[in-house]
Design an enzyme around this catalytic site. Structure first.
Site, PDB file in Angstrom:
ATOM      1  N   GLN A 146      -4.164  -5.064   6.771  1.00 47.71           N
ATOM      2  CA  GLN A 146      -5.075  -6.279   6.191  1.00 47.71           C
ATOM      3  C   GLN A 146      -5.031  -7.562   6.898  1.00 47.71           C
ATOM      4  O   GLN A 146      -5.795  -8.244   6.902  1.00 47.71           O
ATOM      5  CB  GLN A 146      -5.000  -6.261   4.830  1.00 47.71           C
ATOM      6  CG  GLN A 146      -5.160  -4.976   3.889  1.00 47.71           C
ATOM      7  CD  GLN A 146      -6.706  -4.665   4.084  1.00 47.71           C
ATOM      8  OE1 GLN A 146      -7.505  -5.343   4.370  1.00 47.71           O
ATOM      9  NE2 GLN A 146      -7.136  -3.329   3.740  1.00 47.71           N
TER      10      GLN A 146
ATOM     11  N   ASP B   6       3.523  -4.687   7.918  1.00 45.14           N
ATOM     12  CA  ASP B   6       2.365  -3.815   7.497  1.00 45.14           C
ATOM     13  C   ASP B   6       1.115  -4.963   7.967  1.00 45.14           C
ATOM     14  O   ASP B   6       0.704  -5.476   7.013  1.00 45.14           O
ATOM     15  CB  ASP B   6       2.142  -3.097   6.271  1.00 45.14           C
ATOM     16  CG  ASP B   6       0.860  -2.351   6.103  1.00 45.14           C
ATOM     17  OD1 ASP B   6       0.149  -2.550   6.892  1.00 45.14           O
ATOM     18  OD2 ASP B   6       0.649  -1.727   4.813  1.00 45.14           O
TER      19      ASP B   6
ATOM     20  N   LYS C  55     -10.081  -0.951  10.440  1.00 41.97           N
ATOM     21  CA  LYS C  55     -10.289  -2.304   9.570  1.00 41.97           C
ATOM     22  C   LYS C  55     -10.552  -3.485  10.437  1.00 41.97           C
ATOM     23  O   LYS C  55     -10.374  -4.480  10.022  1.00 41.97           O
ATOM     24  CB  LYS C  55      -9.025  -2.538   8.768  1.00 41.97           C
ATOM     25  CG  LYS C  55      -8.642  -1.248   7.713  1.00 41.97           C
ATOM     26  CD  LYS C  55      -7.577  -1.394   6.983  1.00 41.97           C
ATOM     27  CE  LYS C  55      -7.012  -0.097   6.241  1.00 41.97           C
ATOM     28  NZ  LYS C  55      -7.905   0.068   5.074  1.00 41.97           N
TER      29      LYS C  55
ATOM     30  N   HIS D 209       0.758  -1.221  -0.088  1.00 43.24           N
ATOM     31  CA  HIS D 209      -0.123   0.088  -0.019  1.00 43.24           C
ATOM     32  C   HIS D 209       0.956   1.273  -0.052  1.00 43.24           C
ATOM     33  O   HIS D 209       1.943   1.179   0.599  1.00 43.24           O
ATOM     34  CB  HIS D 209      -0.943  -0.012   1.162  1.00 43.24           C
ATOM     35  CG  HIS D 209      -2.024   1.013   1.308  1.00 43.24           C
ATOM     36  ND1 HIS D 209      -1.595   2.379   1.768  1.00 43.24           N
ATOM     37  CD2 HIS D 209      -3.312   0.887   1.316  1.00 43.24           C
ATOM     38  CE1 HIS D 209      -2.923   2.951   1.918  1.00 43.24           C
ATOM     39  NE2 HIS D 209      -3.858   2.269   1.518  1.00 43.24           N
TER      40      HIS D 209
ATOM     41  N   CYS E 212      -4.732   2.433  -3.805  1.00 42.27           N
ATOM     42  CA  CYS E 212      -3.500   2.985  -3.000  1.00 42.27           C
ATOM     43  C   CYS E 212      -2.579   2.121  -3.176  1.00 42.27           C
ATOM     44  O   CYS E 212      -1.664   1.965  -2.219  1.00 42.27           O
ATOM     45  CB  CYS E 212      -3.891   3.463  -1.528  1.00 42.27           C
ATOM     46  SG  CYS E 212      -5.000   4.752  -1.301  1.00 42.27           S
TER      47      CYS E 212
HETATM   48  N1  PLP Z   1      -1.447  -0.830   4.643  1.00 41.15           N
HETATM   49  C1  PLP Z   1      -2.568  -1.652   4.043  1.00 41.15           C
HETATM   50  C2  PLP Z   1      -2.129  -3.020   3.351  1.00 41.15           C
HETATM   51  C3  PLP Z   1      -3.853  -1.008   3.849  1.00 41.15           C
HETATM   52  O1  PLP Z   1      -4.605  -1.536   3.285  1.00 41.15           O
HETATM   53  C4  PLP Z   1      -4.006   0.280   4.298  1.00 41.15           C
HETATM   54  C5  PLP Z   1      -5.380   0.932   4.178  1.00 41.15           C
HETATM   55  O2  PLP Z   1      -6.194   0.676   3.185  1.00 41.15           O
HETATM   56  C6  PLP Z   1      -2.898   0.999   5.060  1.00 41.15           C
HETATM   57  C7  PLP Z   1      -1.821   0.261   5.149  1.00 41.15           C
HETATM   58  C8  PLP Z   1      -3.295   2.201   5.743  1.00 41.15           C
HETATM   59  O3  PLP Z   1      -4.408   2.337   6.581  1.00 41.15           O
HETATM   60  P1  PLP Z   1      -4.843   3.644   7.495  1.00 41.15           P
HETATM   61  O4  PLP Z   1      -5.215   4.355   6.320  1.00 41.15           O
HETATM   62  O5  PLP Z   1      -5.766   2.979   8.323  1.00 41.15           O
HETATM   63  O6  PLP Z   1      -3.437   4.269   8.189  1.00 41.15           O
END
Ligand code: PLP
Length: 418
Positions: A215, A212, A238, A135, A376
């Site tokens: 997900q 990260d 999430k 992401h 994203c």
């Molecule tokens: N990493 C992954 C794999 C994501 O799907 C997302 C959000 O869609 C993020 C990071 C960023 O999360 P946040 O916007 O809640 O900080």
């Protein structure tokens, strides 16, 4: 679904009553455009169960006060609730509460690591390896760091199925690499990365790893002790919790060694114009009034998930994903983008040459909420030479009826365009 020991949801699972669980999510029970809502955008954010909504309301109705600084009853209650939430997060992660830093979300957690851990360590010529699956939140903070230090961000490739190319990753992990940042699950393709193998490669070379879990945490959970990584980031929203709250888990020795990245109240021990000293971890990284109600809501969400059991949730979602995959592939003209060895939460697809945005708009008129775009994760789109995909994503409250509604809506869209 993953079966690694680092991911906490094993194959065995208790029975799962999806109708009972759905009844606990008020937002699911509404009509949009005169049709019952079919919410298939949980990878963007999940709906919230009554238990979470009530915990937040209760906090504001009874316990609301600022934390850590007051001696009055409400402040003591708020502090207890906030620190209790930290303990709940620690249990979820199998971590020490002192290793749990409350942040706004996965994005802020990664930026914190980039600025506080990365910046003092990186020099011109150093490398941060990320994967093509990331992401933007796990790419851009490293690019900012690289711009400031003269380091380079190096992407590890994925194959046509959307799986990491482990041999190529291994070749990239040379002596210049100062950090590896990798997702647990891709939000665009649903790929579950082989974290154990990836982390083993990095650890054998003494390279710190950030995972990260934005997900991964909702579908697989994590055991940070078994994981062997250095940092783990996730977002509350999430995982059935509120927006505005998330977690950075980091090894204690890293947190002790890292400088604060934001200054303000609560992160200090004493302040004078001659010398300021900092609070102990994790408070050193929590400048200013935190999202207290958010932490309370996140704890309620984690308690909710724990009561159902992640294995049961994982098994339910895995079954549904298999059904959805088969149902979509049975529609003429549908192509899945990404066919990884292990998938969690997400199906990305294209329908003939209908633009994904048009598709999402049309199915929305049927009450079906899916997402269209680059999610994203533009490097993934570039890898597949696409501008966008349509994405259906699932959560514990998703049902076979949701999949059927999606299929009906896609058929209607195809008819409209033919
Ligand atoms: N990493 C992954 C794999 C994501 O799907 C997302 C959000 O869609 C993020 C990071 C960023 O999360 P946040 O916007 O809640 O900080």
């Amino acid at each position: 679904m993953s079966t690694t020991t680092a991911n906490r949801a094993p194959a065995a699972a208790a029975p799962f009553d999806v109708a009972a669980r759905r009844a606990e999510f008020p937002a699911l029970h509404q009509q949009v455009h005169g049709k019952p809502l079919v919410y298939l955008d949980s990878a963007a954010t999940t709906q919230k169960p009554r238990a979470v909504i009530d915990a937040i309301s209760r906090f504001y109705e009874r316990d609301n006060a600022n934390v850590h600084r007051g001696v009055h009853a409400l402040s003591e209650r708020a502090t207890k609730a906030f620190e209790g939430a930290r303990a709940t997060v620690a249990r979820f992660l199998n971590a020490d509460p002192r290793e749990v830093v409350f942040v706004r979300g996965a994005t802020e957690a990664i930026n914190l690591v980039a600025q506080s851990f990365g910046r003092p360590r990186l020099q011109a010529g150093d490398e941060v390896v990320v994967t093509t699956l990331e992401h933007h939140s796990n790419i851009v903070p490293w690019q900012l760091l690289a711009a400031a230090t003269g380091a380079r961000v190096v992407p590890a490739p994925i194959d046509d199925a959307g799986d990491l190319e482990l041999a190529a990753l291994e070749r990239l992990l040379g002596p210049k690499v100062k950090l590896l940042a990798v997702t647990q699950v891709s939000n665009a393709l649903g790929t579950v990365t082989p974290l154990e193998a990836v982390i083993a490669l990095a650890r054998a070379r003494g390279i710190p790893v950030l995972v990260d879990g934005a997900q991964g945490a909702p579908h697989l959970g994590v055991d940070v002790k078994a994981l062997g990584a250095d940092f783990y980031a996730f977002s509350g929203h999430k995982l059935y919790g509120p927006t505005g709250i998330g977690v950075l888990w980091a090894r204690r020795e890293h947190l002790e060694a890292m400088p604060p990245w934001q200054g303000g109240g609560d992160m200090i021990r004493s302040v004078s114009f001659e010398k300021t000293t900092f609070n102990e971890v994790p408070y050193k990284f929590e400048a200013g009034t935190p999202d207290i109600a958010g932490a309370v809501g996140l704890a309620a969400a984690l308690d909710y998930v724990a009561a159902i059991g992640l294995p049961a949730i994982a098994a339910h979602e895995a079954g549904l994903l298999r059904e959805a995959e088969a149902a979509l592939l049975a529609i003429p003209g549908v192509r899945l983008v990404g066919t990884p060895r292990q998938r969690a939460g997400v199906l990305s697809f294209l329908v003939g040459d209908i633009h994904p945005h048009d598709l999402a708009t049309i199915v929305d008129r049927q009450g079906v909420a899916i997402r269209a775009g680059h999610h994203c994760a533009q490097p993934i789109m570039q890898r597949f030479k696409l501008a966008a995909t349509a994405r259906a994503s699932f959560a514990l409250y998703s049902t076979p009826a949701d999949v059927e509604a999606l299929v009906r809506a896609l058929h209607a869209a195809i008819k409209l365009f033919s």
